[in-house]
Structure formats: C-alpha cells, structure tokens
Design an enzyme around this catalytic site. Structure first.
Site, PDB file in Angstrom:
ATOM      1  N   GLU A 272      19.696  -9.660 106.105  1.00 15.78           N
ATOM      2  CA  GLU A 272      18.784 -10.797 106.176  1.00 15.78           C
ATOM      3  C   GLU A 272      18.038 -10.753 107.512  1.00 15.78           C
ATOM      4  O   GLU A 272      17.529 -11.754 107.993  1.00 15.78           O
ATOM      5  CB  GLU A 272      19.483 -12.133 105.927  1.00 15.78           C
TER       6      GLU A 272
ATOM      7  N   HIS B 218      33.951 -14.216 103.391  1.00 10.79           N
ATOM      8  CA  HIS B 218      32.782 -14.162 104.265  1.00 10.79           C
ATOM      9  C   HIS B 218      33.061 -15.108 105.438  1.00 10.79           C
ATOM     10  O   HIS B 218      33.517 -16.236 105.225  1.00 10.79           O
ATOM     11  CB  HIS B 218      31.528 -14.588 103.501  1.00 10.79           C
TER      12      HIS B 218
ATOM     13  N   CYS C 297      23.843 -13.651 103.193  1.00 16.13           N
ATOM     14  CA  CYS C 297      25.020 -12.846 103.604  1.00 16.13           C
ATOM     15  C   CYS C 297      25.666 -12.087 102.447  1.00 16.13           C
ATOM     16  O   CYS C 297      26.571 -11.285 102.655  1.00 16.13           O
ATOM     17  CB  CYS C 297      26.048 -13.759 104.279  1.00 16.13           C
TER      18      CYS C 297
END
Ligand code: COA
Length: 376
Positions: free
Chosen positions: A85, A242, A117
């Site tokens: 990103e 994550h 992400c």
C-alpha cells in the site's frame, strides 16, 4: 482432512530499514505518557527509512535474501508479484521498480496487488493458485510484501508506524506448505484509506478495531464450523494475526474468546502461548502493513520448527480478510531468515526524540519538493 498445495514457500527473506525510534522517546517529545504507547498499544520500537530507503529498496533487499538461499536462479522465476500500500505510481506497479533493481525481465508476469494490509496475502495466494493451475509449468514465483507505514505527525497512529518487507519464493514447500482451504471475509468500509495524492493515511481508528474484530470472528467461525472451537484452535502450534499494533491483536483474540465462549482463562492462555510470542519481531519494527502478518508467521515458523501447524489471519482495511493454514517444512529447522532480522536490527540506529522531529521536518520538505517519489 487437510489438503495442501503441492507448491509452497521454498525460501523466505526479510528486510528492515536502518533507522528507528523507541516509542518511549516518541512519547517524550510528543508530551504523552509513554505507558500509553507501551502498555496501552503494546508498541516497542518503530522502524524508519533513511533517505535512500523505501518500499522498493526494502522489497528488493528481502527478495535478494530469499533468492540467495534458494536453489534456483532468476531464470527460474516466471512471476513477480508485490503486495503493497506504498505504491510509487498510479500506473507503474511496484513489481516493475523491484524487478529493475533485481535485473529480472523476460517471460515473467509482473504486477502489483492492492488491498491495504491484505495485499501481500493475496499475492501469495495468487502465486500458489497459479502454480496449482498448471499455468506456471516449472517456473517459480517471487512474491513480495513491502511497505513503509508512516502516519502523520501527532496522529493517533504515529506510535504504530513502521517499515519492512518479506519476500517469498513460491516453489517446493521446503519452508512451509500452505493449506488449499482458506476462509475469506470482506465488507466494504472506510476504516483506513489514503486518498489519491495524500501522503498519509486517514484512519477511523476505533472503527478500524471494530472491523478487524468482526473479520476475526467471521473468518474463524468459518474455519471452526460446527466443531468445538477449543479443539480446532488446539490443533495450531501458533496463531498469527495481522499486527497493526500488538494491543489490537489482543483485542481480536479477546473477541474470539467471547464469541466462542472460551472463558477468560482459556482465552488468556491462548494469547500468551500461541499468539503473543509470534509478535516479538513486530514489537521491534512497528506496523509494516502487508508484511506485518508475514513477519509474525516467519517468527512462528522459526520458533516452532518442522511439522508445526501455523494459522495466519490476514486483514486489510476497506475491508478484506482471510484465514490461512500453514505447515512448517524442513527448512524451518535452520530458519535461515532469522539472520536477516538479527542483522538489520543490530545495524540500525535509534534516533533520539529530537532527531526524530528533525527527521519528520526534513521529510515534510522532501514531500513538497518531490511530489512523485520516483526511484528510477
Ligand atoms: N497508561 C496505560 N495505558 C493507557 C494510557 C496510559 N497513560 N493512556 C491510554 N492508555 C490506553 C487506553 O486505555 C487504550 O487502551 P484500551 O483500548 O485497551 O482501553 C489505549 O491506551 C489507547 O488509548 P486511546 O485513548 O484509545 O488512544 P487514541 O485515542 O490515541 O487512539 C488508536 C488509539 C488505536 C485508535 C490509534 O492509535 C489509531 O488510530 N491507530 C491506528 C489504527 C490502525 O492501525 N488501524 C488499522 C487497522 S488494520
């Protein structure tokens, strides 16, 4: 029965930049109680790029490391795909910038994947599915997750900044095999986004936590189905998430425990034994967006060794999520990629709070003077 892709992760490389700052130093110059950053958010150190470092150089460094310890060469690569990103251009994919650095060209599919992400995970899945389809022939894929996660000055997300890259060679499953079945969940939302032309993300921080927790609940619910949650979760030696910042992961696990009525003790034990240890490197480098989950997975594979079952929960704002299962291969015994992390962390220089303020001021100037941050 667990079904595994024939191809898997054949080599891993990680890379981090040469600067950083302890979040307690950041708290001092922002006049904030350091406990908010360390205990409240669970952060440790933020990785920061020096002037000559960016998502391209980090991605290329991670890729070189993965390539060096693989028994193939650049001629054996038929696909380079980069999840990021931190796009350098609206048209030219980051894969072209990185391929240029590596000298990779020819009969190679090259592209960039974007979903906040989650992009790195999508890139990895696409490479595995490309191999499984037969279209790859005997070629391997080079998959890279690379990001510079820098928030605006004094933004609530500033202590969660970071930078880093993970590169994978998708070929024989010597580092890890990946389960074919995965559990995706998506829902359009504006929890974290970066409008075209803006340098820093806009984040609805509290809402992003709600979206993340919702995704955790739905992905794990699909995996668990009608079985007992405790018995399904006990099949994993490590459960990676994550990691925007470690406290967010803890909240996700709490939500999981509540949803499946695991009880506080079982949930606490699950977090302490199977989740928290996987975030040891994340605490040293901060949020690395697409690379964040895979830094935790790399750590879990190294800690657990061959045969270990590792769950990987990927989340990208916007939002999309997917729960994957991996089985560590023989190369997890040596875990050669641990040296990448040790080397980069030992070599980096930690800034004082005052140096950090100068760093940010210089970056403001750089952003004004070089609106298109071309590397070529
Ligand atoms: N000592 C210890 N803990 C403290 C503290 C202190 N002095 N001051 C605050 N805290 C705790 C708070 O209780 C809170 O913990 P809790 O959520 O468990 O209750 C935590 O620190 C954060 O405090 P809060 O007041 O909520 O901080 P904030 O308003 O600055 O915002 C975020 C926090 C998370 C919203 C902000 O950091 C953010 O937007 N981060 C980025 C989010 C993100 O990455 N989203 C992407 C998802 S993929």
């Amino acid at each position: 029965m667990t079904r595994l892709f024939d191809a898997g992760i054949a080599s891993l490389g990680l890379a981090f930049p040469s600067l950083g700052i302890d979040v307690r130093e950041l708290a001092r110059v922002r006049d904030i109680d350091p406990n908010k950053f360390t205990l409240g958010l669970g952060c440790g150190t933020i990785a920061l790029c020096d002037q000559d470092e960016n998502a391209v150089t980090l991605g290329a460094k991670a890729a070189r490391r993965a390539l060096e310890r693989w028994d193939g060469t650049l001629e054996d690569i038929g696909m380079i795909v980069v999840g990021t990103e931190t796009a350098a251009d609206m048209s030219r994919p980051l894969s072209a910038f990185i391929a240029e650095e590596l000298g990779l060209e020819g009969a190679v599919r090259s592209y960039e994947v974007k979903h906040a992400c989650y992009g790195g995970t999508l890139a990895l899945r696409q490479a595995l599915e490309w191999k499984a389809s037969g279209a790859a022939g005997d070629k391997a894929a080079l998959v890279i997750a690379s990001d510079v996660a820098l928030y605006g000055e004094c933004d609530g997300g500033e202590p969660t900044s970071g930078a880093g890259a993970v590169a994978f060679i998708v070929d024989k499953p010597t580092v890890a095999a990946v389960e074919i079945d995965s559990y995706a969940w998506s829902k359009p939302a504006f929890d974290f986004w970066r409008p075209v032309g803006e340098d820093y993300p806009r984040v609805d921080g509290k809402f992003s936590l709600d979206c993340y927790n919702e995704a955790v609940e739905h992905c794990f619910a699909q995996r668990i189905g009608d079985a007992s949650a405790a018995s399904v979760l006990s099949q994993y030696d490590a459960i990676c998430f994550h990691v925007p910042f470690p406290k967010m992961v803890k909240k996700g696990v709490t939500r999981l425990g509540e949803h499946f009525q695991l009880g506080e003790d079982v949930t606490g034990k699950l977090f302490a034994e199977k989740v928290d240890p996987t975030m040891a490197w994340n605490r040293e480098v901060g949020n690395c967006y697409t690379a964040a989950l895979w830094i935790a997975v790399a750590r879990a594979l190294a800690d657990q060794g061959p045969g270990a079952h590792v769950a990987a929960f990927s989340y990208g704002s916007g939002f999309g999520a997917e729960l994957l299962g991996l089985v560590a291969g023989d190369a997890a015994a040596d875990a050669a990629w641990v040296a990448d992390v040790e080397q980069d962390l030992a070599a980096r220089r930690l800034l004082t709070g005052e140096e950090y303020l100068d760093y940010r001021a210089a970056r403001r100037k750089e952003v004004r003077e070089v609106p298109l941050r071309q590397t070529a």
